[in-house]
Motif scaffolding. Structure first.
Motif, mmCIF file in Angstrom:
data_model
loop_
_atom_site.group_PDB
_atom_site.id
_atom_site.type_symbol
_atom_site.label_atom_id
_atom_site.label_comp_id
_atom_site.label_asym_id
_atom_site.label_seq_id
_atom_site.Cartn_x
_atom_site.Cartn_y
_atom_site.Cartn_z
ATOM 1 N N ALA A 22 -17.646 -11.447 -70.603
ATOM 2 C CA ALA A 22 -16.258 -11.152 -70.256
ATOM 3 C C ALA A 22 -15.797 -12.039 -69.103
ATOM 4 N N ARG A 23 -16.689 -12.234 -68.127
ATOM 5 C CA ARG A 23 -16.332 -13.076 -66.986
ATOM 6 C C ARG A 23 -16.195 -14.538 -67.402
ATOM 7 N N LEU A 24 -17.112 -15.003 -68.267
ATOM 8 C CA LEU A 24 -17.045 -16.392 -68.731
ATOM 9 C C LEU A 24 -15.779 -16.628 -69.549
ATOM 10 N N LEU A 25 -15.444 -15.680 -70.423
ATOM 11 C CA LEU A 25 -14.233 -15.832 -71.233
ATOM 12 C C LEU A 25 -12.975 -15.717 -70.387
ATOM 13 N N ALA A 26 -13.054 -15.002 -69.262
ATOM 14 C CA ALA A 26 -11.907 -14.948 -68.351
ATOM 15 C C ALA A 26 -11.642 -16.309 -67.734
ATOM 16 N N ILE A 27 -12.725 -17.071 -67.524
ATOM 17 C CA ILE A 27 -12.573 -18.412 -66.961
ATOM 18 C C ILE A 27 -12.249 -19.428 -68.050
ATOM 19 N N MET A 28 -12.985 -19.344 -69.166
ATOM 20 C CA MET A 28 -12.883 -20.338 -70.244
ATOM 21 C C MET A 28 -12.653 -19.614 -71.570
ATOM 22 N N PRO A 29 -11.422 -19.165 -71.817
ATOM 23 C CA PRO A 29 -11.164 -18.333 -73.004
ATOM 24 C C PRO A 29 -11.421 -19.031 -74.329
#
Length: 533
Positions: A503-510
């Motif tokens: 979730a955190r990674l997709l918040a940065i790099m969707p």
């Protein structure tokens, strides 16, 4: 005021440091703004602590297209600051001007000379104090439009004018050694004077410039770190945060609610941020990450303009070719009396070009680094770039010991020598020989170095130890995309931790394809579980 958009750029600050500062109450003004705005991570495709990052954010293209990679470039009189003549494509304020909008800026990177742009643009020299006082401080003729020069002369603040009570809280953090304290005090005074100049000049731009889009740049956090000798804004004393927050509060008080405000940074040790308040941005929300390449689109959209790159570049149309595309011989002919300066600049440029290529095209980075090493066999940065490229390409590992030896000859205590030797032995599966090198390298204060140690431990099959290093980096910087990806690659996190990391990674790099696929698999696995009764 007529401004429809205010953009405030903050150098040297990242989302992790910003979040931590707002949580502990160090930035109440920015926290209030964030509560009425949309907050999202900003991801820079180029090293964030550079003029290249700000030029990419301002133009929406990479350095090989916009032309600004270093802060200086050769000219007939030697090296000169990169500025208007350096741009190969129009930055966003020039595109707005071409569309008929009135624009203004203060201190924004790449705007020298300010007087050369359409609108009211004050270049970064405005706060570079000289002399013993205001009367000894010359004002460059082309720093701003003629109509604004006298106003600027009256509004800027010289360090000698600062009240002692303003300096005292910061000076308390300077070392006890008299010589060190004297030098530190001078740097602190220069940094505070530059920050103090921001408010009155920004006020004048907001009140009288008639600009519809205003771009303010502030390097307070970088300058304060340099003055106090600390590595990160997180290490600055409360007084440094308070000074900035008070300045920001004074500026935002002048901005009406119908003016869109964007406070942004390309990042530092981890992802940057965009805090955007306006009709198009839902209040009090967190949105998915955005590349800095997309910032000009957001700015143009505020004025109903599309993302076309059209418009004049701002460079001298009569110039034969951009400085950065000319050969060394051409550059030496351009500045025949400054050949040593030009040669040194050309090497710095080639190194920056190779470093930039490393993340996007390791093979190209290796090619560029080899060309540099053919001329300077012991160039430490070129050795490090080539070693990183070879590890990424999983080829040429046999060259690593020689590269490490070259670095050790120049700088025996340099962490890269241990990193490269550790990676070499890890690639060969020799844990015994890798261990002392990786153990020394993990003590580096650089999160990037510690990530590389973790990746070497992964090659040795030491997943738990690697995961510990990645988690330690994430404890310091939760939005460090490389650490998130590395920890997920260990396949050690349980489903709950993996969900948090994804979730955190997709918040940065969707748009990260592997992260999206893993998220889908995780969701499907959760849906397949029987419901507890």
């Amino acid at each position: 005021m007529s401004a429809k958009l205010l953009v405030l750029g903050l150098a040297g600050l990242d989302l992790d440091t910003l979040d931590a500062a707002m949580r502990r109450g160090a930035l109440p003004t920015l926290a209030r703004l964030a509560g009425r705005a949309q907050v999202r991570p900003l991801v820079s495709p180029v090293p964030p602590l550079s003029i290249a990052a700000w030029a990419t954010l301002s133009s929406g293209v990479m350095p090989d297209e916009h032309g600004l990679l270093l802060t200086e470039e050769p000219g007939p009189s030697g090296l000169r600051p990169a500025g208007k003549a350096s741009w190969r494509i129009a930055p966003v304020w020039e595109r707005l001007s071409d569309a008929g909008m009135q624009t203004a800026s203060l201190g924004w990177p790449g705007t020298l000379p300010g007087a050369a742009w359409t609108g009211t643009h004050i270049d970064p020299r405005f706060g570079e104090a000289e002399g013993l006082g205001r009367d000894d401080w010359p004002l460059p003729l082309d720093i701003a439009p003629d109509s604004f020069r006298q106003t600027l002369r009256e509004l800027r603040v010289h360090p000698a004018e600062l009240p002692r009570q303003l300096l005292a809280p910061m000076l308390a953090e300077v070392g006890r050694d008299p010589e060190q304290r004297s030098a530190g005090a001078g740097k602190v005074a220069l940094a505070i004077a530059r920050l103090a100049s921001l408010h009155p000049v920004a006020t004048e731009l907001l009140d009288t410039a008639g600009a519809e889009a205003i771009f303010l740049y502030q390097d307070w956090f970088e300058a304060a770190c340099a003055a106090l000798g600390v590595d990160s804004p997180a290490d600055l004393p409360p007084a440094a945060w308070l000074l900035f927050d008070q300045t920001l509060d004074q500026i935002l008080r002048l901005v009406p609610d119908d003016c869109t405000v964007m406070v942004l940074s390309p990042g530092a040790r981890s992802a940057g941020f965009l805090i955007a308040r306006g009709e198009r941005f839902p209040q009090g929300t967190r949105a998915a990450g955005l590349s800095t390449l997309g910032v000009p689109d957001l700015v143009l959209a505020e004025f109903g303009l599309d993302a076309s790159r059209g418009g004049s570049s701002g460079a001298d149309e009569s110039a034969a070719a951009p400085i950065t595309s000319r050969s060394l011989d051409d550059l030496l002919a351009l500045a025949p009396l400054h050949q040593s300066q030009v040669r040194a600049w050309h090497m710095r440029y080639r190194l920056a070009e190779a470093e930039l290529a490393l993340a996007r095209d390791p093979a190209r980075a290796a090619e560029l680094a080899r060309a540099i090493l053919a001329e300077e066999p012991d160039n430490i940065l070129a050795c490090g770039i080539l070693a990183s490229a070879l590890v990424a390409l999983e080829e040429g590992v046999a060259e690593l010991p020689e590269l490490a030896a070259r670095i050790a000859r120049q700088a025996p205590d340099h962490v890269w020598a241990d990193l490269i030797k550790g990676a070499y032995y890890a690639a060969r599966g020799d844990a015994r020989r890798a261990e002392p090198h990786l153990d020394r390298a993990r003590r580096s204060p650089s999160p990037d170095d510690r990530l590389r140690v973790g990746l070497a431990r992964l090659m040795l099959g030491q997943g738990e130890r690697a995961a510990g290093l990645f988690r330690a980096v994430l404890d310091e910087a939760p939005y460090n995309a490389a650490a998130l990806q590395a920890l997920l690659a260990t396949e050690l996190p349980d489903a709950d931790e993996a969900e948090t990391l994804l979730a955190r990674l997709l918040a940065i790099m969707p748009d990260h394809p592997q992260a999206r696929a893993a998220w889908t698999q995780l969701a499907q696995a959760r849906m397949a579980k029987p419901i507890a009764r």
